[in-house]
Design a protein around this motif. Structure first.
Motif: not given
Length: 542
Positions: A337-342, A435-447
């Motif tokens: 829920e934190w890592f993968g969904n959020s 987890t808060l910085h990228f909450k509800h976001q899609t990211v790349t490995t570089k980010q």
């Protein structure tokens, strides 16, 4: 998503792999590119989905529609929506008019009568029907599961990560785009059954004499593969735990077992919210839903099929005994829920961002409940599951994930970074802020790399390269040279530098090891013990 193990008749053998259907695929096709790449026809931002379907269990048939609200990011006259080729396109309606379309593999290219203007919100409704693919071994291959529960009534679920949500409903099937304003999920099922989907149940109403419609509303962005239906002879119980609504849907015959097993949610939520921040989908509630497959991280409706056992179907992935203290599916799938969904990877190639972090949540839970030493032992036990077959980052733009090592090796990478920092207060603060910085976001490995480089103020680039992009494990070489010990790294990328914890005649110290020989004076290799619990390394004394 789950690690997969093979259960032998006399022996349990751990095999860390994953559910992705493209694992180890080398020869890419146009179909892979259509699914995995972002081209002009996909250059729009999805704002909302309204999925409205009817399920006919005896025919294994579904029919319905998806109303797609989207905003073009450039002028578009044609858009791509994904739906498996075995499913029927009944019609696509835009402003009361049926649109023309063409199909290629699992992509549907829709022609609009005028150019859709950049940044102008528009919507259309995609009607479809058919018999969706039935999974042979869910959740490791994608599809529907049609079976029966102990009551003899139909028991139906979906699991489609890797295979793709377009296996059963039309959408922009790419992880980079989640509906910003959530979605409505309306599922119509026979009266004797209950549907449990994502979000909150807002309405239940009869449809004719024999069917009932369940209307679920998701207010947060959601991965396409997380969208689910679970249909069965369910009973419901739950409570509000420290401000979070927790709901449980289980088969009626398993209510007593569930009342005991699901108590683990309370210490888990205490631990995860302390370490990772508030549950990221509080508005949509937290649910565990019993399923006929082992489990999946369906957002706010976590699929549970661990048969009310401790460990992973009664097996400990770490072979230490520590994994049998807790229910693997509850902990691992909720960690998602934190890592993968959020926090979701934009491309499936970066799925380690889901699985490495989530596997690490298992050790975090162990540390919360049973202490630091048990957490280290659990992680050390996971080393046995690393195969080093291919790098854990896959190929971009072709819907290709990397090695199943993304689970244990990703977790061991995070444990290594923690001990490179050597400051637990800062580590936990960094992880929670991530987890808060990228909450509800899609990211790349570089980010992700840039975040940890900046937050830790350490150049972690060689460490990420070593563990993510190679199949190497760093080897510490200890060489006796008269009265001194020489030491350096081998089997690493260039400029690889991490400290190593050692003990010399019982006295602890940290060596800042590089790729160049250094000297530890007045010492013998036989008196040195290397701590391999705090870093994912090997060593050799010569």
């Amino acid at each position: 998503m789950l690690q997969k193990i093979v259960l032998g008749a006399l022996l349990l053998v751990g095999v860390c792999t994953n559910a992705q259907v493209l694992h180890k695929k080398k020869n890419y096709t146009e179909a892979d590119t259509l699914r995995g790449s972002l081209r002009k026809e996909r250059n729009f931002d999805v704002k909302h989905y309204t999925l409205d379907i009817k399920v006919v269990p005896e025919d294994r048939f579904i029919s319905g529609s998806n109303t797609i609200v989207m905003v073009p990011q450039e002028p578009l006259k044609k858009v791509q929506i994904d739906l498996y080729a075995n499913m029927n396109v009944d019609s696509i309606i835009y402003k009361g008019t049926a649109l023309t379309y063409t199909r290629k593999f699992d992509a549907v290219f829709i022609n609009f009568p005028e150019v859709l203007k950049e940044n102008d919100e528009t919507s259309f409704t995609f009607y479809y029907s058919g018999n969706p693919i039935v999974a042979k071994n869910a959740p490791w291959d994608g599809g529907f599961v049609f079976t029966k529960s102990g009551s003899g009534l139909p028991w139906i679920a979906t699991a489609c990560q890797g295979a793709g949500a377009s296996l059963w409903w039309p959408n922009k099937d790419h992880q980079s785009d989640e509906p910003d304003n959530g979605m409505d999920i309306l599922v119509t099922v026979p009266n004797e059954l209950v549907d449990v989907s994502n979000g909150r149940l807002t309405e239940t109403k009869p449809v004719g004499d024999d069917y009932t419609q369940y209307h679920w509303v998701v207010t947060n962005p959601i991965n396409n593969y997380d969208v689910t239906l679970n249909i069965g002879d369910y009973t419901h119980f739950g409570e509000t735990y420290k401000g979070l609504d927790t709901d449980f849907y289980v088969l009626k015959e398993n209510l007593e077992k569930a009342n005991v097993q699901f108590k683990e949610v309370e210490p888990m939520m205490d631990c995860f919210q302390e370490k990772f921040g508030e549950y990221p989908f509080k508005e949509d509630s937290y649910k565990l839903v019993e399923t006929p497959h082992l489990g999946m991280e369906h957002q706010s409706a976590v699929a549970y099929g661990n048969k009310y056992l401790k460990g992973y179907l009664g097996y400990d992935l770490s072979r230490t005994g520590i994994g049998l203290k807790w229910d693997y599916i509850i902990i691992h799938e909720t960690g998602h829920e934190w890592f993968g969904n959020s926090i979701t990877s934009k491309d499936i190639a970066d799925m380690w961002v889901h699985e490495g972090f989530t596997t690490y949540t298992e050790a975090v839970y162990v540390e919360c409940r049973w202490g630091y030493e048990d957490a280290l032992k659990y992680l050390y036990g996971l080393r046995q599951n690393v195969s080093n077959d291919i790098p854990i980052i896959g190929d971009y733009g072709v819907n290709k994930e990397g090695s199943g090592d993304m689970y244990p090796k990703g977790a061991l990478l995070l444990n290594t970074i923690r001990h490179i920092m050597n400051d637990d207060e800062k580590w936990w603060a960094t992880l929670k802020e991530y987890t808060l910085h990228f909450k509800h976001q899609t990211v790349t490995t570089k980010q992700v790399e840039d975040y940890f480089n900046n937050a830790t103020e350490i150049d972690l680039a060689p460490i990420f390269d070593e563990y993510l992009r190679t199949t190497k494990i760093p080897k510490l070489i200890l060489k006796q040279d008269r009265k001194n010990v020489l030491y350096k790294w081998e089997n690493t990328v260039d400029n690889f530098t991490i400290p190593v914890e050692i003990a010399v005649k019982g006295k602890s110290m940290r060596l800042d090891v590089t790729n160049e020989w250094q000297k530890l004076p007045k010492c013998k290799t036989e008196n040195i013990k290397v701590n391999t619990y705090t870093s994912f390394i090997e060593y050799s004394k010569i």
